[in-house]
Design a protein around this motif. Structure first.
Motif, short mmCIF file in Angstrom:
data_model
loop_
_atom_site.label_atom_id
_atom_site.label_comp_id
_atom_site.label_asym_id
_atom_site.label_seq_id
_atom_site.Cartn_x
_atom_site.Cartn_y
_atom_site.Cartn_z
N ARG A 9 0.81 -1.22 0.00
CA ARG A 9 0.00 0.00 0.00
C ARG A 9 0.85 1.28 0.00
O ARG A 9 0.30 2.37 -0.07
N ARG A 10 2.18 1.14 0.07
CA ARG A 10 3.03 2.33 0.08
C ARG A 10 4.02 2.35 -1.08
O ARG A 10 4.20 3.36 -1.74
N ARG A 11 4.66 1.20 -1.35
CA ARG A 11 5.66 1.15 -2.43
C ARG A 11 5.52 -0.16 -3.18
O ARG A 11 5.25 -1.22 -2.58
N ASN B 216 6.70 4.85 -5.59
CA ASN B 216 6.31 5.25 -4.24
C ASN B 216 4.94 5.90 -4.33
O ASN B 216 4.79 7.01 -4.86
N GLN C 52 3.08 7.22 -2.13
CA GLN C 52 2.93 8.43 -1.32
C GLN C 52 3.47 9.66 -2.04
O GLN C 52 3.08 10.79 -1.74
#
Length: 463
Positions: free
Chosen positions: A438-440, A459, A461
């Motif tokens: 869910r982030r990278r 990434n 984010q």
């Protein structure tokens, strides 16, 4: 495209995101087919249809592709049998041969020649039968053996047209069991196959030729019993008890067999009776095939009425949560065959025309080289078909699928999948450690004219 990620890695979210992006970026001619195993790929603007055993719509597995090169009766029959054999209960060799002969005879009986492509079109099949002055009536195909059931559902008889009907707006619920009557030749359905097989079963059971075979089997049983007792008595150097009674029983059985075969020969009218008897093996085999067909019909996948998708929607979603695993496999195989067959008939394309999205792909993937998903992965690009498969890890995919995939999205695996990721994807430990669900993520993409895939470290984010 192959998308991989453990439960909770955001795989479903990314599938929705990709589908939404395809809706925005693809041409007006593109159709996206989402085969949704868990019912959670709710793409915005999708026309969703929920499949279940009680649904009055489905897919017709016997609809032909009329193209002389890519379609035909034999290919459709083989594809249907292959789909059945990929379920948890394969057909036996005898069952497979009997089912093939039953389906081929069904097509012949409905006017579709095995070797003449000119007969593979369902002429005027889209034209609903109508009568001037009775436009409010929808005429239905109701077989003789289901008349009582149709009457209980309020279906009425038109004596002038010699057809059953219901008001146009009332073709709902159980009445959807009977499709609209069409003007012209139509393709057979699974219900037609069941009725045809049952009629063949009754003919075998009641026909004189089958009586002759059963009489011959009785002769064999008595003769075998006599021979066994004679050998046992000889071994024990004893006088056989009851030999006269068995000999009399054998003589009676022989007389019955001779009479039955005489009647069978006298009853021959078509010249194909013996061939029919041989190719249908036995009453027991045909009965087992009929039972399998009825079980498949009860699964809720195969119906004569097509799914009520909005033809103007760009995304057609098939929600399969209520279906058994075998039913889901049959639905995915049949729909994928239909999409690819029409794509090949359409010819080479310069853009994507069909997108097939399959979640939890490990349930539907097969090692067979000619399985439809493997064929689309290897050949679909040429015909404008995009395949998007999603599952939990690289070990869920075959090497052929991995090699054919132009894009691979890695959302995060458990450490027990890392060895497969290294072997099948060439992923380094550093890259696998960099991924955070869910982030990278890491994406590899093939570029036309290049042997090596480009690697992108993404990434979320920072986007």
């Amino acid at each position: 495209m192959i998308m991989m990620g453990d439960t909770g890695s955001g795989k479903t979210h990314q599938l929705r995101h990709v589908c939404d992006s395809l809706v925005r970026s693809s041409s007006a001619q593109t159709r996206i087919h989402v085969l949704d195993r868990h019912g959670d790929i709710d793409v915005q603007g999708a026309s969703s249809v929920f499949f279940s055993q009680s649904a009055d719509f489905g897919i017709n597995p016997l609809e032909l592709n009329p193209d002389p090169h890519y379609g035909g009766v034999r290919k459709r029959v083989q594809a249907f049998i292959s789909g059945i054999n990929r379920t948890s209960q394969r057909l036996g060799h005898r069952q497979e041969a009997v089912l093939r002969n039953l389906l081929l005879d069904l097509y012949r009986s409905m006017g579709f020649s095995l070797d003449d492509p000119r007969t593979w079109h369902a002429a005027n099949a889209a034209e609903i039968y109508s009568v001037p002055g009775k436009e409010d009536r929808l005429y239905l195909e109701v077989p003789y053996e289901e008349i009582d059931r149709a009457k209980k559902c309020g279906i009425r008889w038109d004596g002038d047209e010699k057809a059953w009907w219901c008001p146009h707006g009332e073709h709902t619920g159980e009445r959807r069991r009977w499709p609209a009557k069409v003007a012209g030749q139509r393709y057979p359905t699974l219900l037609d196959a069941i009725r045809f097989s049952n009629n063949r079963l009754k003919a075998m059971f009641l026909g004189s030729s089958q009586q002759a075979v059963r009489s011959l089997e009785a002769v064999q049983r008595v003769a075998k019993s006599l021979a066994v007792k004679q050998r046992r008595a000889a071994r024990m150097a004893e006088v056989m008890v009851g030999e006269e009674e068995i000999s009399a029983e054998l003589a009676e059985a022989r007389a019955k067999a001779i009479a039955a075969y005489t009647a069978a020969v006298n009853a021959m009218v078509t010249g194909r009776e013996l061939d029919d008897l041989l190719k249908y093996d036995s009453i027991e085999t045909v009965k087992s095939v009929v039972d399998r067909l009825e079980n498949f019909y009860a699964m809720g996948v195969f119906r004569s009425v097509p799914p009520p998708h909005d033809p103007g929607a760009k995304v057609h979603r098939y929600v399969m949560t209520a279906l058994h695993d075998d039913a889901q496999k049959l639905l995915v195989d049949t729909k994928a065959e239909e999409i690819f067959s029409r794509a090949m008939q359409r010819g080479e394309q310069s853009e994507v025309r069909d997108v097939l999205v399959v979640d939890e792909a490990t349930v539907f993937i097969s090692d067979e080289k000619d399985h439809i998903l493997n064929r689309i992965a290897k050949e679909g690009r040429k015909f404008g078909v995009m395949l998007l498969l999603a599952s939990q890890g690289p070990g869920h995919f075959t090497d052929d699928l991995m090699s054919a995939a132009g894009t691979k999205v890695m959302l995060g695996f458990d450490r027990n999948q890392w060895r497969d990721a290294n072997r099948m994807l060439g992923m380094s430990t550093k890259a696998l450690e960099w991924i955070i669900p869910r982030r990278r993520c890491v994406i590899t993409m093939k570029v036309a004219g290049e042997l090596q895939s480009g690697t992108h470290w993404v990434n979320f984010q920072a986007l």
